[in-house]
Design an enzyme around this catalytic site. Structure first.
Site, PDB file in Angstrom:
ATOM      1  N   LYS A  35      43.978 144.148  66.380  1.00 31.17           N
ATOM      2  CA  LYS A  35      44.325 143.115  67.272  1.00 31.17           C
ATOM      3  C   LYS A  35      43.527 143.689  68.479  1.00 31.17           C
ATOM      4  O   LYS A  35      44.221 144.870  68.975  1.00 31.17           O
ATOM      5  CB  LYS A  35      45.726 143.036  67.536  1.00 31.17           C
ATOM      6  CG  LYS A  35      45.979 142.092  68.631  1.00 31.17           C
ATOM      7  CD  LYS A  35      47.442 141.578  69.012  1.00 31.17           C
ATOM      8  CE  LYS A  35      48.509 142.678  69.657  1.00 31.17           C
ATOM      9  NZ  LYS A  35      48.095 142.708  70.999  1.00 31.17           N
ATOM     10  N   ASP A  62      43.495 138.699  70.840  1.00 37.19           N
ATOM     11  CA  ASP A  62      44.975 138.474  71.580  1.00 37.19           C
ATOM     12  C   ASP A  62      44.551 138.193  73.059  1.00 37.19           C
ATOM     13  O   ASP A  62      44.952 138.949  73.584  1.00 37.19           O
ATOM     14  CB  ASP A  62      45.568 139.281  70.982  1.00 37.19           C
ATOM     15  CG  ASP A  62      46.911 139.169  71.460  1.00 37.19           C
ATOM     16  OD1 ASP A  62      47.338 137.984  71.941  1.00 37.19           O
ATOM     17  OD2 ASP A  62      47.819 140.104  71.910  1.00 37.19           O
ATOM     18  N   LYS A  64      45.315 135.224  74.590  1.00 35.75           N
ATOM     19  CA  LYS A  64      46.430 134.195  75.033  1.00 35.75           C
ATOM     20  C   LYS A  64      45.787 133.129  75.939  1.00 35.75           C
ATOM     21  O   LYS A  64      46.302 133.045  77.046  1.00 35.75           O
ATOM     22  CB  LYS A  64      47.552 135.050  75.398  1.00 35.75           C
ATOM     23  CG  LYS A  64      48.074 135.936  74.446  1.00 35.75           C
ATOM     24  CD  LYS A  64      49.626 136.496  75.147  1.00 35.75           C
ATOM     25  CE  LYS A  64      50.437 137.572  74.195  1.00 35.75           C
ATOM     26  NZ  LYS A  64      49.389 138.636  74.127  1.00 35.75           N
ATOM     27  N   ASP A  67      44.778 127.595  80.311  1.00 34.27           N
ATOM     28  CA  ASP A  67      44.057 127.281  81.592  1.00 34.27           C
ATOM     29  C   ASP A  67      43.942 125.512  81.190  1.00 34.27           C
ATOM     30  O   ASP A  67      44.588 125.219  80.287  1.00 34.27           O
ATOM     31  CB  ASP A  67      42.856 127.925  81.621  1.00 34.27           C
ATOM     32  CG  ASP A  67      42.371 127.904  83.109  1.00 34.27           C
ATOM     33  OD1 ASP A  67      42.235 127.044  83.762  1.00 34.27           O
ATOM     34  OD2 ASP A  67      41.911 129.333  83.499  1.00 34.27           O
ATOM     35  N   THR A 126      57.779 138.120  72.971  1.00 33.60           N
ATOM     36  CA  THR A 126      59.002 138.845  72.508  1.00 33.60           C
ATOM     37  C   THR A 126      59.693 139.530  73.504  1.00 33.60           C
ATOM     38  O   THR A 126      60.721 140.396  73.423  1.00 33.60           O
ATOM     39  CB  THR A 126      58.699 140.001  71.427  1.00 33.60           C
ATOM     40  OG1 THR A 126      57.586 140.447  71.640  1.00 33.60           O
ATOM     41  CG2 THR A 126      58.250 139.073  70.138  1.00 33.60           C
ATOM     42  N   ARG A 218      52.014 150.591  68.575  1.00 33.36           N
ATOM     43  CA  ARG A 218      52.371 152.067  68.962  1.00 33.36           C
ATOM     44  C   ARG A 218      53.013 152.832  67.895  1.00 33.36           C
ATOM     45  O   ARG A 218      52.461 154.295  67.737  1.00 33.36           O
ATOM     46  CB  ARG A 218      53.357 152.148  69.982  1.00 33.36           C
ATOM     47  CG  ARG A 218      52.682 151.898  71.435  1.00 33.36           C
ATOM     48  CD  ARG A 218      53.733 151.378  72.585  1.00 33.36           C
ATOM     49  NE  ARG A 218      54.171 150.163  72.627  1.00 33.36           N
ATOM     50  CZ  ARG A 218      54.834 149.773  73.508  1.00 33.36           C
ATOM     51  NH1 ARG A 218      55.318 150.197  74.676  1.00 33.36           N
ATOM     52  NH2 ARG A 218      55.299 148.482  73.262  1.00 33.36           N
TER      53      ARG A 218
END
Length: 240
Positions: A35, A62, A64, A67, A126, A218
């Site tokens: 990603k 990614d 997002k 617009d 999230t 991570r």
């Protein structure tokens, strides 16, 4: 039927492009996708996508997009030209925006004879809970909003959504078995200390709840041995 590798590794760090390639290269053959998000794409631009492709590692771009419909459609066209496997928009951009995005992805892939990437929509981040969505004027629960936006995304012709593992069963119920669900907020052994995500779950449980893909960052990229971390997570998933 080919077995889908459900693991998407979120690449994010204060890296040089060489560092990015070195980290991704340690597990490139063991995961489904990498990603690339706003931080790395803003820093390096398309070369970071090309670098992943050089490792034969598919990319989930990614960014997002959110617009006016024409701008998002044009951005999706450029993403298809990059050869990404998956890209996303914000479902809260609405019907016209998502419909134009889906049309753009389909038309561009056909015109250029490229594989059509999966286009998915972000439902509720999230990092947000009921209090926080209320602060921006959304009435009702997080689950209600996720359900509403997932149904809208499917109506617009998108391939799936991004949703927390806690809302996965709801999305699966209303959108059916073929609608992709990409699940962030996944933490091996619930490693959530100092984390900015609130609605989290273990990989095993997230798959059991119906997720198709798990986004994990991570716990892998910050591990002393990222490749070993990937193997451990995949073993946990396969044990389910």
């Amino acid at each position: 039927m080919e077995t889908r590798n459900p693991l998407i590794v979120a690449l994010d760090g204060d890296w040089s492009l060489d560092d990015l390639v070195s980290t991704a290269g340690s597990f490139a053959k063991s995961v489904g996708m990498a990603k690339i998000g706003k931080r790395l794409f803003t820093r390096f631009g398309p070369p970071c996508v090309h670098a992943m492709h050089a490792l034969d590692l598919p990319v989930f771009l990614d960014l997002k997009f959110h617009d006016i419909p024409n701008t998002v459609a044009q951005a999706c066209e450029e993403a298809v030209k990059l050869g990404v496997r998956m890209l996303n928009v914000h479902a809260s951009g609405g019907y016209n925006m998502m419909t134009r995005a889906a049309e753009s992805v389909q038309e561009t892939a056909f015109r250029l004879d490229l594989p059509k990437p999966d286009l998915i929509a972000v439902t509720v981040l999230t990092s947000l809970d009921r209090t926080q969505i209320g602060e921006v004027g959304i009435a009702g629960s997080v689950s209600d909003q996720v359900k509403r936006l997932a149904e809208l995304a499917q109506k617009c012709g998108l391939d799936g959504v991004v949703a927390s593992p806690h809302e996965t069963p709801i999305v699966r119920e209303v959108c059916g078995p073929d609608f992709l669900i990409v699940t962030p907020g996944v933490r091996p052994n619930l490693l959530v200390a100092n984390d900015d995500q609130r609605r989290v779950m273990t990989p095993k449980h997230a798959i059991e709840q119906g997720a198709d893909y798990l986004v994990i960052g991570r716990p892998i990229v910050n591990a002393s041995d990222p490749s070993a971390a990937v193997r451990s997570i995949l073993a946990e998933i396969e044990a389910s």
